[in-house]
Scaffold this motif. Structure first.
Motif, PDB file in Angstrom:
ATOM      1  N   TRP B 467      26.748 -21.799 -16.042  1.00 31.85           N
ATOM      2  CA  TRP B 467      26.219 -21.065 -14.885  1.00 31.85           C
ATOM      3  C   TRP B 467      24.858 -20.451 -15.212  1.00 31.85           C
ATOM      4  N   THR B 468      24.743 -19.959 -16.444  1.00 28.03           N
ATOM      5  CA  THR B 468      23.462 -19.336 -16.792  1.00 28.03           C
ATOM      6  C   THR B 468      22.369 -20.391 -16.930  1.00 28.03           C
ATOM      7  N   GLU B 469      22.789 -21.658 -16.956  1.00 26.31           N
ATOM      8  CA  GLU B 469      21.791 -22.726 -17.060  1.00 26.31           C
ATOM      9  C   GLU B 469      21.603 -23.459 -15.743  1.00 26.31           C
ATOM     10  N   GLY B 470      22.260 -22.923 -14.713  1.00 22.78           N
ATOM     11  CA  GLY B 470      22.107 -23.536 -13.396  1.00 22.78           C
ATOM     12  C   GLY B 470      22.877 -24.832 -13.243  1.00 22.78           C
ATOM     13  N   GLN B 471      23.937 -24.992 -14.063  1.00 24.25           N
ATOM     14  CA  GLN B 471      24.683 -26.251 -14.022  1.00 24.25           C
ATOM     15  C   GLN B 471      26.081 -26.070 -13.440  1.00 24.25           C
ATOM     16  N   GLY B 472      26.292 -24.980 -12.712  1.00 25.69           N
ATOM     17  CA  GLY B 472      27.640 -24.714 -12.233  1.00 25.69           C
ATOM     18  C   GLY B 472      28.005 -25.483 -10.980  1.00 25.69           C
ATOM     19  N   GLU B 473      29.304 -25.433 -10.656  1.00 26.06           N
ATOM     20  CA  GLU B 473      29.776 -26.023  -9.410  1.00 26.06           C
ATOM     21  C   GLU B 473      30.660 -24.999  -8.734  1.00 26.06           C
ATOM     22  N   GLU B 474      30.714 -25.036  -7.426  1.00 25.40           N
ATOM     23  CA  GLU B 474      31.420 -23.993  -6.710  1.00 25.40           C
ATOM     24  C   GLU B 474      32.882 -23.888  -7.128  1.00 25.40           C
ATOM     25  N   ALA B 475      33.492 -25.026  -7.403  1.00 27.39           N
ATOM     26  CA  ALA B 475      34.914 -25.025  -7.777  1.00 27.39           C
ATOM     27  C   ALA B 475      35.161 -24.254  -9.075  1.00 27.39           C
ATOM     28  N   ASP B 476      34.106 -24.096  -9.884  1.00 26.68           N
ATOM     29  CA  ASP B 476      34.240 -23.359 -11.151  1.00 26.68           C
ATOM     30  C   ASP B 476      34.806 -21.962 -10.958  1.00 26.68           C
ATOM     31  N   LEU B 477      34.368 -21.309  -9.900  1.00 26.18           N
ATOM     32  CA  LEU B 477      34.756 -19.913  -9.715  1.00 26.18           C
ATOM     33  C   LEU B 477      36.265 -19.760  -9.564  1.00 26.18           C
ATOM     34  N   ALA B 478      36.874 -20.656  -8.803  1.00 26.57           N
ATOM     35  CA  ALA B 478      38.325 -20.605  -8.639  1.00 26.57           C
ATOM     36  C   ALA B 478      38.999 -20.915  -9.972  1.00 26.57           C
ATOM     37  N   LEU B 479      38.415 -21.859 -10.698  1.00 28.75           N
ATOM     38  CA  LEU B 479      38.974 -22.252 -11.992  1.00 28.75           C
ATOM     39  C   LEU B 479      38.922 -21.076 -12.977  1.00 28.75           C
ATOM     40  N   MET B 480      37.806 -20.347 -12.949  1.00 24.75           N
ATOM     41  CA  MET B 480      37.676 -19.183 -13.826  1.00 24.75           C
ATOM     42  C   MET B 480      38.740 -18.154 -13.507  1.00 24.75           C
ATOM     43  N   GLN B 481      38.969 -17.944 -12.233  1.00 27.68           N
ATOM     44  CA  GLN B 481      39.974 -16.948 -11.854  1.00 27.68           C
ATOM     45  C   GLN B 481      41.362 -17.394 -12.289  1.00 27.68           C
ATOM     46  N   ALA B 482      41.614 -18.679 -12.148  1.00 27.71           N
ATOM     47  CA  ALA B 482      42.915 -19.193 -12.580  1.00 27.71           C
ATOM     48  C   ALA B 482      43.067 -19.020 -14.094  1.00 27.71           C
ATOM     49  N   LEU B 483      42.008 -19.333 -14.824  1.00 23.71           N
ATOM     50  CA  LEU B 483      42.063 -19.193 -16.285  1.00 23.71           C
ATOM     51  C   LEU B 483      42.303 -17.738 -16.689  1.00 23.71           C
ATOM     52  N   THR B 484      41.614 -16.843 -15.977  1.00 21.25           N
ATOM     53  CA  THR B 484      41.760 -15.425 -16.295  1.00 21.25           C
ATOM     54  C   THR B 484      43.215 -14.989 -16.186  1.00 21.25           C
ATOM     55  N   SER B 485      43.859 -15.354 -15.088  1.00 20.34           N
ATOM     56  CA  SER B 485      45.238 -14.887 -14.940  1.00 20.34           C
ATOM     57  C   SER B 485      46.164 -15.662 -15.868  1.00 20.34           C
ATOM     58  N   ASN B 486      45.829 -16.913 -16.113  1.00 25.52           N
ATOM     59  CA  ASN B 486      46.605 -17.703 -17.057  1.00 25.52           C
ATOM     60  C   ASN B 486      46.611 -17.056 -18.437  1.00 25.52           C
ATOM     61  N   LEU B 487      45.448 -16.668 -18.899  1.00 23.16           N
ATOM     62  CA  LEU B 487      45.350 -16.033 -20.212  1.00 23.16           C
ATOM     63  C   LEU B 487      46.079 -14.696 -20.234  1.00 23.16           C
ATOM     64  N   ALA B 488      45.939 -13.971 -19.136  1.00 25.95           N
ATOM     65  CA  ALA B 488      46.581 -12.655 -19.082  1.00 25.95           C
ATOM     66  C   ALA B 488      48.096 -12.801 -19.201  1.00 25.95           C
ATOM     67  N   LEU B 489      48.616 -13.866 -18.625  1.00 28.26           N
ATOM     68  CA  LEU B 489      50.070 -14.019 -18.595  1.00 28.26           C
ATOM     69  C   LEU B 489      50.630 -14.710 -19.831  1.00 28.26           C
ATOM     70  N   THR B 490      49.860 -15.568 -20.451  1.00 28.17           N
ATOM     71  CA  THR B 490      50.476 -16.415 -21.482  1.00 28.17           C
ATOM     72  C   THR B 490      49.964 -16.179 -22.902  1.00 28.17           C
ATOM     73  N   SER B 491      48.956 -15.353 -23.093  1.00 32.06           N
ATOM     74  CA  SER B 491      48.468 -15.134 -24.450  1.00 32.06           C
ATOM     75  C   SER B 491      49.434 -14.248 -25.217  1.00 32.06           C
ATOM     76  N   ARG B 492      49.473 -14.481 -26.502  1.00 32.56           N
ATOM     77  CA  ARG B 492      50.402 -13.725 -27.322  1.00 32.56           C
ATOM     78  C   ARG B 492      49.962 -12.273 -27.506  1.00 32.56           C
ATOM     79  N   CYS B 493      48.689 -12.052 -27.716  1.00 34.80           N
ATOM     80  CA  CYS B 493      48.268 -10.678 -27.981  1.00 34.80           C
ATOM     81  C   CYS B 493      47.176 -10.235 -27.018  1.00 34.80           C
ATOM     82  N   GLY B 494      46.831  -8.977 -27.153  1.00 33.91           N
ATOM     83  CA  GLY B 494      45.876  -8.352 -26.255  1.00 33.91           C
ATOM     84  C   GLY B 494      44.540  -9.052 -26.187  1.00 33.91           C
TER      85      GLY B 494
END
Ligand SMILES: Cc1cc2nc3c(=O)[nH]c(=O)nc-3n(C[C@H](O)[C@H](O)[C@H](O)COP(=O)(O)O)c2cc1C
Ligand code: SF4
Ligand code: FES
Ligand code: FES
Lengths: 173, 539
Positions: B467-494
């Motif tokens: 994104w900082t290089e101007g190479q992003g795609e709109e679908a990325d944003l939803a993917l980032m949000q999914a990853l964020t909650s995925n990590l929050a729920l499934t990571s072993r530690c803080g």
């Protein structure tokens, strides 16, 4: 006409003697920790203090001496960013890219070092004078951006200070 | 013993050393000798005074005058004018915010309430005598000889002190669990691995008042029935290691550590352990792995350390700041402590504002203070004078908070302070770029055991980088949000659990800035260089 004396022989001998002395020190370190549990990291700290890095030979000696599997010693040596298993430049320059330094321009400082030293981050200069690394916060965030060279710390580093810092360690070479 | 008429405290904190305090100190000692004042003026070293910004720094007592930005060439003048003639060298006097007893010229400092930092910059951290002269180890005597371990735990519970390492777990309950757990070789661990960017309060405490932490660790050991205390200090903190090692040795020599302390029958020892550069080792189970000599990889919880910690034995693990509160709580009582702060957040908290602020530093304030007071009054607002944009509360693992939260209060029930870092950004800073930097930190520091964290942080980093290089795609944003909650729920530690927090919270605040990077390939602050030339939409 007398034969040209280059003095190499003496230097080689000196290097061998230095190396032998390091191994004597290593043996002392191992003795100090032998038989205690949980001491591997402290022992590696000291060993690296002697050698500057952790050659395979040293890892083997520590493993044997402390009766820890070599795989574990190697695992620990590669896990912690303090330990190095490849030789280092004489000085390690670390540019802090922790968030506090980052917002104060740490990245530009790093790029300047890369340019000046003609080496990429995690690289070592050809003459082995410098290794270039990054830090992830050294707890001096109030003085960002921070650069450390060995135990020396430089704060609020501006781009034009970079050559000055390098020159301090090259003696104007 | 000579009776000194003046004491000069020279800061030899890490940053002042870098600024050349060693040469200043030697010059001072030499000059004092040359003037024959060595039996009248004593020079002592102290840890960071919290104004490293202006280092090298020294304070002359009894007047309490602070001199700053000293050069070797200033020394003869100070000795001549101040020490011989009793006239302050006003051109060198520090007028900004000052710690300690020095009169605060900076009005913001008055908002401070120093409990934990009370001794910092006042006493010589390398002198046990001075610590004792300021009331040190008295509380230890009281606890060991007049209180049962249960009473000590009860006092801490009454205080409602909560952990200052970030997780805010009630300390009294943690101690009680450990005290009640079965084990014949319990431990106390002081977590001084402080490794998150923006945090430097624990360093200040260990450099400036190591005995306070040592005393607290002994009290904790007595309360839970431990035999050994471990101080796990991050490897970069050379001076913290040196000062605590000296403190422990001095305490031992005085019989405050070792066998039968204060004739109470209580035996206890403290060991210092130097970390080796791994942020995840601040996580309690990873720290224990590391103390046992292995790779610092977090373990699955439960079991929690109070029942099964170091070497499988019950273990209390507390942050430096948490522990540094203990002697004050035992001295003044839990009720007293519970009277400070808010309904649910008792006592004080140390903050370390940094980044784009005028006075970066370490400030101790009661809970309930507003963010505005900390950022504008204590830290002096933005350095550039430009509008404030956002702050990362607690560091890269914390929430990104904007100007709309300025009047929120720091308290667990309002704005949780994390470990106290406040990385401030002014309007020139690009949020996407900064979040990308936070993610880089997590990629580097992930211990790599669990896939969501190891791979997820990497993907999040790569995506924000693009994104900082101007190479992003709109679908990325939803993917980032999914990853964020995925990590929050499934990571072993803080570490993995919060890796996406900075992104998620900043996206809520600055959706347009993200969109303009991702969709428009434009950076509104001009900070990012778009490799595709930028401005997808207009070009
Ligand atoms: C990735 C990670 C890093 C941590 N780093 C630290 C640290 O440097 N210092 C600290 O006191 N706590 C740190 N913690 C929190 C500890 O796990 C633990 O909760 C804390 O030391 C308990 O002490 P307290 O109750 O006194 O806060 C970290 C947690 C995580 C998940
Ligand atoms: S969340 Fe990350 S740091 Fe924590 S255990 Fe998993 S891989 Fe390691
Ligand atoms: S972020 Fe660089 S010293 Fe903390
Ligand atoms: S290091 Fe000297 S004031 Fe902080």
């Amino acid at each position: 006409m007398s034969a040209h004396q280059c003095g190499c022989e003496g230097q080689v001998k000196q290097a061998q003697a230095d190396e032998a002395e390091k191994y004597v020190k290593l043996a002392q370190i191992i003795d100090e920790y032998k038989g205690q549990r949980g001491v591997l990291i402290q022992a590696l700290h000291k060993a690296q203090g002697v050698f500057g890095w952790l050659p395979e030979e040293v890892q083997i000696k520590v493993a044997d001496g402390l009766d820890i599997p070599l795989a574990e010693v190697h695992g620990v040596a590669t896990f912690y960013s303090f330990f190095h298993i490849i030789p280092r430049g004489e000085h390690t320059i670390r540019v802090c890219l922790g968030t506090a330094c980052y917002v104060r321009g740490g990245k530009q400082v790093l790029e300047q070092f890369e340019k000046e030293l003609k080496t990429k981050v995690r690289g070592t200069t050809e003459d082995r004078t410098f290794s270039l690394e990054i830090n992830r916060c050294v707890g001096a965030c109030g003085l960002a951006p921070v650069v450390t060279v060995g135990a020396d710390i430089y704060r609020r580093v501006k781009l034009d200070k970079v050559p000055e810092i390098i020159a301090k360690y090259t003696g104007g070479k | 013993m000579p009776l000194y008429r003046s004491h000069i405290l020279v800061c030899t904190g890490t940053t002042c050393v870098l600024k050349g305090c060693t040469a200043v100190q030697s010059a001072l000692i030499a000059e004092i000798k040359r003037r024959g004042l060595e039996n009248e003026v004593k020079v002592v070293e102290t840890g960071c005074l919290g104004i490293s910004e202006k280092g090298p720094v020294m304070i002359v007592y009894p007047e309490g005058v602070t001199y700053c930005q000293l050069k070797v060439s200033d020394i003869p003048e100070i000795v001549e004018e101040h020490l011989l003639k009793g006239r302050t060298v006003s051109r060198l006097v520090y007028t900004g915010p000052v710690t300690g007893e020095v009169k605060p010229a900076h009005p913001g400092r008055q908002k401070e309430q120093r409990i934990v930092l009370k001794n910092i910059g006042i006493i010589d951290p390398t002198s046990i005598e001075e610590y004792i002269a300021y009331g040190g180890y008295e509380v230890l005597g009281k606890a060991l000889t007049q209180m049962t371990p249960e009473q000590v735990v009860a006092e801490v519970k009454t205080s409602q002190l909560r952990g200052r390492g970030g997780a805010a777990f009630p300390t009294g309950i943690k101690w009680e669990l450990t005290a009640q757990a079965k084990g014949d070789n319990k431990s106390v661990i002081c977590n001084a691995d402080e490794g998150e960017p923006g945090n430097f309060k624990d360093r200040l405490i260990l450099e400036g008042d190591p005995h306070c932490v040592v005393e607290a660790m002994i009290i904790a050991g007595y309360a839970v029935g431990a035999k050994t205390g471990y101080l796990y200090i991050r490897g970069e903190y050379h001076q913290s290691v040196a000062h605590t090692e000296k403190a422990i040795a001095d305490a031992k020599a005085m019989g405050l550590l070792g066998k039968d302390i204060f004739g109470s029958g209580f035996d206890y020892d403290i060991k210092v352990f130097k970390g080796a550069g791994a942020y995840v080792c601040g996580e309690e189970t990873a720290l224990i792995e590391s103390l046992e000599g292995r790779r610092g990889e977090s373990m699955v919880k439960p079991p929690f350390p109070p029942t099964q910690g170091l070497w499988g034995q019950p273990t209390v693990i507390n942050n430096v700041e948490t522990l540094a509160n203990i002697p004050h709580i035992i001295l003044n009582g839990g009720e007293w402590y519970a009277g400070i702060g808010t309904e649910k957040s008792k006592g004080t908290k140390i903050f370390s504002p940094c980044g784009d602020v005028f006075y970066p530093g370490v400030y101790e304030v009661p809970f309930g203070i507003t963010m505005r007071e900390v950022i504008y009054e204590l830290a002096g607002g933005t350095k550039s004078g430009k509008p404030f944009k956002a702050v990362l509360v607690g560091g890269p693992s914390g929430a990104c908070v904007g100007a709309e939260s300025m009047d929120k209060t720091f308290a667990y029930e309002d704005l949780a302070p994390g470990a106290g870092a406040l990385i401030v950004m002014d309007e020139d800073k690009c949020i996407v770029d900064t979040v990308n930097n936070c993610l880089k930190f997590f990629v580097h520091e992930s211990c790599g055991q669990c896939i969501p964290c190891r791979e997820g942080t990497k993907r999040m980093y790569e995506m924000t980088k693009s994104w900082t290089e101007g190479q992003g795609e709109e679908a990325d944003l939803a993917l980032m949000q999914a990853l964020t909650s995925n990590l929050a729920l499934t990571s072993r530690c803080g570490l993995g659990q919060v890796a996406g927090t900075a992104f998620a919270t900043s996206y809520k605040l600055f959706p347009d800035e993200y969109l303009s990077h991702v969709v428009g390939a434009e950076c509104p602050t001009g900070k990012c260089t778009m490799t595709n030339g930028g401005g997808k939409n207009n070009g």
